[in-house]
Design a protein around this motif. Structure first.
Motif, short mmCIF file in Angstrom:
data_model
loop_
_atom_site.label_atom_id
_atom_site.label_comp_id
_atom_site.label_asym_id
_atom_site.label_seq_id
_atom_site.Cartn_x
_atom_site.Cartn_y
_atom_site.Cartn_z
N ILE A 1 0.85 -1.19 0.00
CA ILE A 1 0.00 0.00 0.00
C ILE A 1 0.89 1.25 0.00
CG2 ILE A 1 -1.79 1.27 1.23
CD1 ILE A 1 -2.71 -1.39 2.42
N ASP B 1 0.64 5.42 0.17
CA ASP B 1 -0.23 6.55 0.49
C ASP B 1 0.46 7.87 0.15
OD1 ASP B 1 -2.54 5.26 1.53
OD2 ASP B 1 -1.42 4.76 3.35
N GLU B 2 -0.30 8.77 -0.50
CA GLU B 2 0.11 10.15 -0.76
C GLU B 2 1.50 10.25 -1.39
OE1 GLU B 2 -0.25 12.23 2.91
OE2 GLU B 2 -2.44 12.05 2.98
N GLU B 3 1.76 9.39 -2.36
CA GLU B 3 3.04 9.50 -3.06
C GLU B 3 2.92 10.52 -4.20
OE1 GLU B 3 4.15 5.86 -4.94
OE2 GLU B 3 2.26 5.61 -6.00
N HIS C 1 -2.53 2.20 -4.48
CA HIS C 1 -2.00 3.57 -4.41
C HIS C 1 -3.14 4.51 -4.05
CE1 HIS C 1 1.90 2.54 -6.39
NE2 HIS C 1 1.16 1.57 -6.91
N ARG C 2 -3.00 5.18 -2.90
CA ARG C 2 -4.07 6.06 -2.40
C ARG C 2 -3.56 7.51 -2.32
NH1 ARG C 2 -5.48 1.99 2.57
NH2 ARG C 2 -6.77 0.50 1.39
N HIS C 3 -4.43 8.42 -2.79
CA HIS C 3 -4.16 9.86 -2.67
C HIS C 3 -2.81 10.22 -3.28
CE1 HIS C 3 -7.59 10.00 0.05
NE2 HIS C 3 -7.04 9.02 0.76
N GLY C 4 -2.46 9.60 -4.39
CA GLY C 4 -1.20 9.90 -5.04
C GLY C 4 -1.37 10.96 -6.13
N GLU D 1 -6.63 4.74 -6.00
CA GLU D 1 -7.79 5.32 -5.32
C GLU D 1 -7.54 6.80 -5.00
OE1 GLU D 1 -8.37 2.97 -1.83
OE2 GLU D 1 -8.91 1.13 -2.93
N SER E 1 -6.66 9.37 -6.67
CA SER E 1 -5.35 9.84 -7.16
C SER E 1 -5.54 10.80 -8.34
CB SER E 1 -4.48 8.65 -7.58
OG SER E 1 -4.22 7.81 -6.47
#
Length: 692
Positions: free
Chosen positions: A438, A440-442, A458-461, A479, A481
């Motif tokens: 997982i 996050d925010e990459e 991948h979340r909030h990328g 998700e 992104s």
């Protein structure tokens, strides 16, 4: 009247010169010609036997009076039968059948068991092997076919069940026809239908046509099981029947092993195919379908050299043909044993009274299709009468009990056979998901991705001015992104989705991203160019070798059960074999509660298959022995059709609980096996019974 007509014909053929004259009794006597001297005729009559003298009127087409008397004797009972009650005729036929059953048993014992039976054993074994292959084919090609034909989940389910539906119809229809048209003829029809449509299904591209071909292919192969066992049993003596019918069942296991081995060795090789343009693709899974039709074709060719069942021929009154075949069986076996001088001592075999009413239309009456329509409707009516006969008072209780045993066995066996691979796949998926990565925010910008991304979330990328070139996404989810000014070229997305994403000024070139992969996404000034057509297969990744191994081991595990059942079938009896096997299988089901790993599930599957095969073998044997010859294939077809209906229900019910609970499938299978096993103990034992 017969004598009067003869005299009239005689007058027409009276010799003109007066040498012969017709007397009132129809015999020709010498006229006034003087008698020859004894030594004048010695040269002519030397070695002559008066018994061999040819009736002179025969050359003139005039019937001999002795022949007329014989015909009148034969005509008398036939005319009397017209005025006799049908019940009396049926009672006489049943008495004849009982006499024939005991005489036929003695004849088969005189013919012996040898080369002929073993030749027929392998020919019919290939047909049974084709039936086993057909059950496994769709399961092996489904992972590849669903991508090649872009199948939805509902379409995949229909493809898995359509073969059983065809086999259900084919068992009833072709099994019934085998009691009217003959074992060999109907088996040839059955195998020809299967071979033709199985061959055709490997070339068709559309899902609908492929589904239709597999349906008709299943219909053809569905008739083999009832016909094969009825056919082979009628060449076996009572003391050999149970054992050798059980040995014959091994070919179903060989069919499963053959299908597993061919799938393992052919399907993963993507290069074993060809393409014609962009629309026609012949992938390696189609090669596998083609190879799986070989046992059917081999059996079809070999069957051409085998005779019809003499027991069937005797039932329909063809005494001479049956006698010739039995003599062939006797002589073949005696030559193989080194005793060619032994003579077949049977001169006459009892044939039952024929009471069926056949409709024949002269070639000058009606059109050709009207004549065929009458023949077809008449035959189907006779098949339906046979079906109803199996439910008459004499056979009703046995038919109903056998129906319950067949159904419960099929519901449990076929349900669990599908449930085992699905559970193993579910356990694999759980282990795979537990290793998910997982992010996050990459934030990634001005980067070129040219490698595979697998099993990631991948979340909030945020991805800006990035390039994705010649790569693959497998089991990746983005998700919430942002993609801005990105470029995707020659990219494959396998089980990859974009959810609640914003995509701005991005170009997708030669990708397989379709609308359903964007879930609640905003696409702003986004361009899709040269999208990939159809579905794409990656054989190195998408085909699960463990599933082939599971099927292979499951088929191989029935070998000990086959051997044990064949050796003990005639010693402990059919009933104890069915009841004991089903109860042991039910106990094996309870241990599935402890199957929490892939290896444990494979082990319990092998144990269950090995324990249940004895019940299947004994069911085949007792079904053959409980019904008379003219109803045997019909009854077997009805029960086998009900078995395939149980398979359809089992597949649907058990697969719906995968990933939800193990309790319901295990309890359902166990209770069905216990109930069917206890009911089987109430069936009559047929071990010492001759074939009626």
């Amino acid at each position: 009247d017969g004598y009067r007509n003869t005299n009239q014909v005689s007058d027409d053929y009276r010799y003109q010169d007066g040498n012969y004259d017709a007397a009132n009794d129809g015999y020709y006597r010498g006229g006034d010609e003087p008698a020859h001297e004894e030594d004048a005729q010695s040269d002519v009559t030397e070695g002559h036997d008066e018994d061999d003298e040819v009736y002179e009127g025969e050359y003139q087409g005039i019937p001999h009076p002795d022949d007329i008397k014989e015909k009148q004797k034969k005509r008398a009972p036939a005319m009397a039968d017209e005025y006799r009650d049908r019940a009396d005729l049926m009672a006489e036929r049943m008495e004849d059948e009982e006499q024939l059953a005991h005489q036929y048993e003695n004849i088969i014992e005189e013919c012996g068991h040898g080369r002929f039976q073993w030749t027929l054993f392998f020919v019919l074994g290939l047909a049974l092997m084709a039936d086993g292959v057909e059950v496994f084919v769709v399961g092996f090609v489904l992972p590849s076919a669903e991508k090649d034909m872009c199948l939805s989940s509902s379409n995949k389910g229909m493809l898995g069940l359509i073969v059983y539906l065809g086999m259900m119809v084919g068992a009833v229809l072709l099994g019934g026809l085998a009691d009217k048209l003959g074992r060999k003829q109907c088996l040839i029809i059955s195998l020809a239908i299967n071979a033709a449509f199985a061959f055709l299904s490997s070339f068709v591209q559309g899902y609908g046509f492929f589904l239709f071909c597999r349906l008709i292919s299943g219909l053809g192969i569905g008739g083999t099981l009832p016909i094969v066992f009825a056919y082979f049993s009628e060449f076996l003596s009572r003391e050999k029947r149970g054992e050798h019918l059980s040995w014959l069942c091994m070919f179903w296991m060989i069919g499963g092993i053959f299908a597993s081995a061919m799938a393992w060795s052919i399907i993963p090789h993507y290069g074993w195919g060809f393409s014609m343009g962009t629309k026609y693709h012949f992938h390696s899974w189609r090669v596998f379908v083609l190879v799986c039709s070989l046992p059917c074709i081999a059996s079809l060719v070999a069957l051409k050299f085998m005779p019809e069942s003499p027991r069937f021929l005797l039932e329909i009154g063809k005494h001479d043909e049956a006698w010739m075949i039995l003599k062939q069986v006797h002589d073949t076996n005696m030559r193989a044993k080194g005793e060619p001088e032994r003579v077949f001592t049977v001169s006459y075999i009892k044939t039952p009274k024929q009471v069926d009413e056949f409709i024949e239309i002269q070639s000058s009456t009606g059109t050709w299709y009207q004549r065929w329509l009458v023949r077809i409707t008449t035959t189907l009516k006779q098949v339906w009468d046979n079906v109803l006969y199996c439910l008459t008072a004499q056979y009703r209780m046995n038919t109903l009990m056998l129906a319950v045993v067949w159904f419960t066995m099929a519901l449990s066996y076929y349900g669990l056979i599908v449930w085992f691979p699905d559970m193993i796949r579910y356990l694999q998926d759980e282990a795979y998901e537990s290793r998910v990565k997982i992010f996050d925010e990459e934030e990634v910008s001005h980067f070129t991705f040219n490698f595979t991304l697998e099993n990631q979330i991948h979340r909030h990328g945020e991805y800006r001015n990035d390039k994705f070139i010649g790569m693959k996404f497998k089991e990746v989810r983005f998700e919430d992104s942002l993609f801005e000014d990105c470029y995707f070229e020659d990219v494959t997305f396998s089980e990859t989705f974009f959810e609640n994403c914003t995509i701005i000024s991005t170009v997708f070139y030669n990708t397989d991203l379709y609308e359903h992969k964007f879930i609640n996404c905003r696409l702003i000034n986004t361009t899709f160019m040269k999208e990939k057509e159809g579905c794409h297969i990656d054989f190195e990744e998408d085909n699960d070798f463990l599933i082939y191994l599971v099927s292979f081991l499951g088929s191989l595990s029935v070998l000990p059960g086959n051997i044990i059942s064949a050796l003990l079938m005639d010693k402990i009896g059919r009933i104890k074999m069915i009841g004991g096997s089903m109860l042991i299988s039910a106990v094996c089901c309870f241990f599935l509660f402890f199957g929490n790993s892939e290896s444990a599930m494979i082990g319990w599957q092998c144990l269950f298959c090995g324990a249940s095969i004895a019940a299947w073998n004994a069911l085949d044997v007792i079904t053959v022995e409980l019904y008379p010859t003219d109803k045997r294939a019909t009854a077997f077809g009805i029960l086998n059709g009900l078995c395939k209906f149980g398979a359809i229900l089992g597949n649907s019910i058990f697969s719906s609980f995968v990933g939800i609970t193990k309790v319901i499938p295990i309890l359902l299978a166990s209770s069905a096996l216990v109930g069917g096993g206890l009911l089987a103990l109430r069936l009559p034992e047929t071990r010492e019974q001759v074939l009626m």
